[in-house]
Design an enzyme around this catalytic site. Structure first.
Site, PDB file in Angstrom:
ATOM      1  N   GLU A 144       0.854  -1.196   0.000  1.00  0.00           N
ATOM      2  CA  GLU A 144       0.000   0.000   0.000  1.00  0.00           C
ATOM      3  C   GLU A 144       0.883   1.237   0.000  1.00  0.00           C
ATOM      4  O   GLU A 144       2.086   1.127   0.296  1.00  0.00           O
ATOM      5  CB  GLU A 144      -0.880   0.007   1.258  1.00  0.00           C
ATOM      6  CG  GLU A 144      -1.814  -1.185   1.315  1.00  0.00           C
ATOM      7  CD  GLU A 144      -2.842  -1.068   2.430  1.00  0.00           C
ATOM      8  OE1 GLU A 144      -2.840  -0.051   3.168  1.00  0.00           O
ATOM      9  OE2 GLU A 144      -3.650  -2.000   2.548  1.00  0.00           O
TER      10      GLU A 144
ATOM     11  N   GLU B  95       9.222  -8.068  -4.051  1.00  0.00           N
ATOM     12  CA  GLU B  95       9.070  -9.268  -3.200  1.00  0.00           C
ATOM     13  C   GLU B  95      10.080  -9.254  -2.046  1.00  0.00           C
ATOM     14  O   GLU B  95      10.651 -10.280  -1.679  1.00  0.00           O
ATOM     15  CB  GLU B  95       9.126 -10.551  -4.039  1.00  0.00           C
ATOM     16  CG  GLU B  95       8.020 -10.550  -5.101  1.00  0.00           C
ATOM     17  CD  GLU B  95       7.528 -11.902  -5.568  1.00  0.00           C
ATOM     18  OE1 GLU B  95       7.718 -12.890  -4.851  1.00  0.00           O
ATOM     19  OE2 GLU B  95       6.927 -11.947  -6.647  1.00  0.00           O
TER      20      GLU B  95
ATOM     21  N   GLN C 125      29.026  -1.796 -19.677  1.00  0.00           N
ATOM     22  CA  GLN C 125      30.393  -1.273 -19.820  1.00  0.00           C
ATOM     23  C   GLN C 125      31.134  -1.986 -20.944  1.00  0.00           C
ATOM     24  O   GLN C 125      31.842  -1.350 -21.746  1.00  0.00           O
ATOM     25  CB  GLN C 125      31.142  -1.465 -18.482  1.00  0.00           C
ATOM     26  CG  GLN C 125      32.459  -0.733 -18.396  1.00  0.00           C
ATOM     27  CD  GLN C 125      32.254   0.781 -18.340  1.00  0.00           C
ATOM     28  OE1 GLN C 125      31.164   1.258 -18.043  1.00  0.00           O
ATOM     29  NE2 GLN C 125      33.300   1.526 -18.664  1.00  0.00           N
TER      30      GLN C 125
HETATM   31  C1  LIG Z   1       7.386  -2.985 -10.542  1.00  0.00           C
HETATM   32  C2  LIG Z   1       6.885  -3.402  -9.185  1.00  0.00           C
HETATM   33  C3  LIG Z   1       5.993  -4.462  -9.073  1.00  0.00           C
HETATM   34  C4  LIG Z   1       5.499  -4.826  -7.816  1.00  0.00           C
HETATM   35  N1  LIG Z   1       4.530  -5.807  -7.727  1.00  0.00           N
HETATM   36  C5  LIG Z   1       3.882  -6.003  -6.533  1.00  0.00           C
HETATM   37  C6  LIG Z   1       2.737  -6.875  -6.448  1.00  0.00           C
HETATM   38  O1  LIG Z   1       2.323  -7.509  -7.424  1.00  0.00           O
HETATM   39  N2  LIG Z   1       2.105  -6.995  -5.239  1.00  0.00           N
HETATM   40  C7  LIG Z   1       2.508  -6.325  -4.140  1.00  0.00           C
HETATM   41  O2  LIG Z   1       1.874  -6.447  -3.095  1.00  0.00           O
HETATM   42  N3  LIG Z   1       3.600  -5.492  -4.182  1.00  0.00           N
HETATM   43  C8  LIG Z   1       4.283  -5.319  -5.348  1.00  0.00           C
HETATM   44  N4  LIG Z   1       5.352  -4.459  -5.416  1.00  0.00           N
HETATM   45  C9  LIG Z   1       5.774  -3.754  -4.202  1.00  0.00           C
HETATM   46  C10 LIG Z   1       7.133  -4.166  -3.662  1.00  0.00           C
HETATM   47  O3  LIG Z   1       7.076  -5.445  -3.097  1.00  0.00           O
HETATM   48  C11 LIG Z   1       7.539  -3.064  -2.666  1.00  0.00           C
HETATM   49  O4  LIG Z   1       7.831  -1.901  -3.418  1.00  0.00           O
HETATM   50  C12 LIG Z   1       8.724  -3.460  -1.808  1.00  0.00           C
HETATM   51  O5  LIG Z   1       8.384  -4.506  -0.940  1.00  0.00           O
HETATM   52  C13 LIG Z   1       9.267  -2.273  -0.995  1.00  0.00           C
HETATM   53  O6  LIG Z   1       8.251  -1.597  -0.342  1.00  0.00           O
HETATM   54  P1  LIG Z   1       8.164   0.016  -0.471  1.00  0.00           P
HETATM   55  O7  LIG Z   1       8.219   0.343  -1.910  1.00  0.00           O
HETATM   56  O8  LIG Z   1       7.005   0.491   0.302  1.00  0.00           O
HETATM   57  O9  LIG Z   1       9.499   0.536   0.194  1.00  0.00           O
HETATM   58  P2  LIG Z   1       9.710   0.864   1.759  1.00  0.00           P
HETATM   59  O10 LIG Z   1       9.219  -0.259   2.590  1.00  0.00           O
HETATM   60  O11 LIG Z   1       9.167   2.214   2.035  1.00  0.00           O
HETATM   61  O12 LIG Z   1      11.305   0.919   1.849  1.00  0.00           O
HETATM   62  C14 LIG Z   1      12.069   2.071   1.490  1.00  0.00           C
HETATM   63  C15 LIG Z   1      13.541   1.760   1.797  1.00  0.00           C
HETATM   64  O13 LIG Z   1      13.702   1.540   3.214  1.00  0.00           O
HETATM   65  C16 LIG Z   1      14.285   0.271   3.441  1.00  0.00           C
HETATM   66  N5  LIG Z   1      13.724  -0.313   4.648  1.00  0.00           N
HETATM   67  C17 LIG Z   1      12.407  -0.409   4.997  1.00  0.00           C
HETATM   68  N6  LIG Z   1      12.283  -1.022   6.187  1.00  0.00           N
HETATM   69  C18 LIG Z   1      13.538  -1.354   6.588  1.00  0.00           C
HETATM   70  C19 LIG Z   1      14.090  -2.043   7.720  1.00  0.00           C
HETATM   71  N7  LIG Z   1      13.284  -2.538   8.684  1.00  0.00           N
HETATM   72  N8  LIG Z   1      15.428  -2.180   7.809  1.00  0.00           N
HETATM   73  C20 LIG Z   1      16.247  -1.703   6.827  1.00  0.00           C
HETATM   74  N9  LIG Z   1      15.786  -1.057   5.725  1.00  0.00           N
HETATM   75  C21 LIG Z   1      14.465  -0.894   5.609  1.00  0.00           C
HETATM   76  C22 LIG Z   1      13.915  -0.558   2.215  1.00  0.00           C
HETATM   77  O14 LIG Z   1      14.783  -1.673   2.057  1.00  0.00           O
HETATM   78  C23 LIG Z   1      14.035   0.475   1.113  1.00  0.00           C
HETATM   79  O15 LIG Z   1      15.378   0.604   0.744  1.00  0.00           O
HETATM   80  C24 LIG Z   1       5.913  -4.128  -6.655  1.00  0.00           C
HETATM   81  C25 LIG Z   1       6.850  -3.095  -6.780  1.00  0.00           C
HETATM   82  C26 LIG Z   1       7.305  -2.710  -8.011  1.00  0.00           C
HETATM   83  C27 LIG Z   1       8.246  -1.537  -8.095  1.00  0.00           C
END
Ligand SMILES: Cc1cc2nc3c(=O)[nH]c(=O)nc-3n(C[C@H](O)[C@H](O)[C@H](O)COP(=O)(O)OP(=O)(O)OC[C@H]3O[C@@H](n4cnc5c(N)ncnc54)[C@H](O)[C@@H]3O)c2cc1C
Length: 386
Positions: A125, A367, A340
């Site tokens: 979300e 994932e 590269q």
């Molecule tokens: C092209 C694409 C397809 C996708 N398909 C799906 C799908 O089909 N279904 C679905 O449900 N989701 C899907 N996703 C979502 C994807 O799984 C999430 O984007 C991902 O899990 C990261 O969540 P976020 O984007 O909210 O990043 P955030 O959770 O906000 O993280 C931001 C940064 O903070 C870091 N971070 C967060 N928490 C911690 C912690 N505890 N310790 C250290 N670092 C941390 C993260 O590693 C990242 O670098 C998709 C995403 C993309 C881009």
């Protein structure tokens, strides 16, 4: 040998399919951000969506290793087509297969397994990604219907013309402990109030379908609950362990593509009167690609074999995270090396290495990010990491 003779024969079948049905068209699809529904149907005809599904739903009842082989080989030609299969099976079919009732399976699986339909899974979300338990989407029982309000973000295969449903996680109450009760509910495409927002403009995976979704008073019958009430988050975490192995296979395909393209190019491109492959500065980088491909493949297929052998959830979680972390980071490195090696041509969309360069980055994010994998691996080691 890492894989059986049958798996290797199947690999050749998928490779021939990918070379004939994907390679000639993929640059144009990528440029036009075109989702190739006809190709999905052909993938269905080849049986790719039904590899792990039981025969009663039209599947092959095969092993998880075969699915990884198929994803790797598709991913070797194009990553976005590879993720279409990975998400179609891992996030679309698998939750229904694992947690669905007989009725849900009969209703949804035959079309999904045949590649006539696709399903998405909405966990992420706007305010809940890595911290997916912070989901705010709500489902409230009203008589014999769930009423769903909220939003999901970045959902793969959610808005294609053949998408038949999306399974979402939603808050359905509060546990005695005070923690949110999260359940999974299937929402058929076209249900009033289920809004598929315009597709994202992404850095890569242009061919893959990704949309934000919103739910405004969406009503579905009470029997659309998938699995046990209050187990939706736990169910999805289990599904993600398998998904991470499959993403590793996709990353291995990316590394292998970089290796193949570089070996060929380094033999053809000449500078200073000799092929660039004669220069250690180039050849040694390509040697590193071969190491990454072999190491990545070993981690991926060991995890897949553990899944097929029925390893414990804890062992599988650790193996899946280790494989996903290594292969996704290696794939990003591999595409940097390949670009590269190709020099200025590597920066041109005319050459596939440019597309692989754009496509690889998401492997470290989707994932479960690399940071989340490190957190899970550290926890698996017994460390008290948050
Ligand atoms: C092209 C694409 C397809 C996708 N398909 C799906 C799908 O089909 N279904 C679905 O449900 N989701 C899907 N996703 C979502 C994807 O799984 C999430 O984007 C991902 O899990 C990261 O969540 P976020 O984007 O909210 O990043 P955030 O959770 O906000 O993280 C931001 C940064 O903070 C870091 N971070 C967060 N928490 C911690 C912690 N505890 N310790 C250290 N670092 C941390 C993260 O590693 C990242 O670098 C998709 C995403 C993309 C881009």
């Amino acid at each position: 040998m890492l894989l059986s003779a049958e798996h290797e024969a199947f690999r050749r079948t998928v490779r021939e399919f990918a070379e004939a049905e994907i390679a000639p068209y993929v640059a144009q699809w990528d440029r036009e951000h075109h989702f190739p529904v006809d190709l999905v149907r052909k993938m269905g005809d080849l049986g790719l969506f039904g590899l792990i599904a039981p025969e009663e739903y039209g599947g092959a009842g095969g092993d998880f290793t075969s699915l990884c082989v198929a994803i790797e080989e598709l991913g070797r030609v194009d990553q976005a087509i590879g993720i279409t299969l990975e998400a179609g099976v891992g996030l679309g079919i698998n939750p229904i297969l694992e947690f669905g009732t007989a009725e849900q399976k009969e209703r949804w699986l035959p079309d999904l397994v045949a590649g006539r339909a696709l399903a998405g899974f909405g966990l992420t979300e706007p305010g809940a990604g890595s911290d997916a338990g912070a989901t705010r989407t709500k489902a409230v029982l009203d008589g014999d219907q769930w009423v769903i309000d909220g939003a999901k973000q970045f959902i793969t295969n959610a808005g294609t013309e053949i998408t038949s449903l999306v399974t979402v996680t939603a808050r359905t109450g509060t546990h005695e402990s005070g923690a949110a009760e999260i359940s999974a509910i299937t929402i058929p495409a076209g249900t009033p109030g289920f809004i598929v927002e315009p597709a994202y403009d992404k850095l890569g995976w242009n061919i893959s379908d990704t949309h934000p979704l919103s739910f405004e008073g969406v009503r579905v019958p009470v029997d659309h609950l998938l699995g046990d009430r209050g187990r939706g988050y736990a169910q999805f975490l289990a599904i993600l362990d398998d998904g991470r192995i499959a993403i590793s296979a996709l990353a291995v395909g990316c590394i292998q593509a970089c290796l193949d393209l570089c070996v060929q190019y380094a033999g053809e491109r000449t500078t200073f009167g000799a092929p660039i492959g004669r220069k250690q500065g180039v050849a040694f980088q390509i040697a590193d690609l071969a190491v990454m491909a072999q190491a990545g493949r070993a981690l991926t297929y060991e995890a897949a074999a553990m899944k097929d052998a029925g390893a414990s959830a804890g062992q599988l979680k650790q193996a899946a995270s280790i494989a996903k972390l290594y292969t996704s980071e290696a794939a990003v490195t591999a595409t940097r090396i390949a670009t590269q090696v190709f020099g200025g041509y590597g920066f041109m969309e005319e050459y596939p290495v440019a597309r692989f360069y754009r496509d690889a980055k998401i492997l470290e994010i989707g994932e479960g990010t690399s940071e989340v994998q490190r957190m899970l691996i550290a926890r698996g080691l017994g460390l008290p990491v948050e």
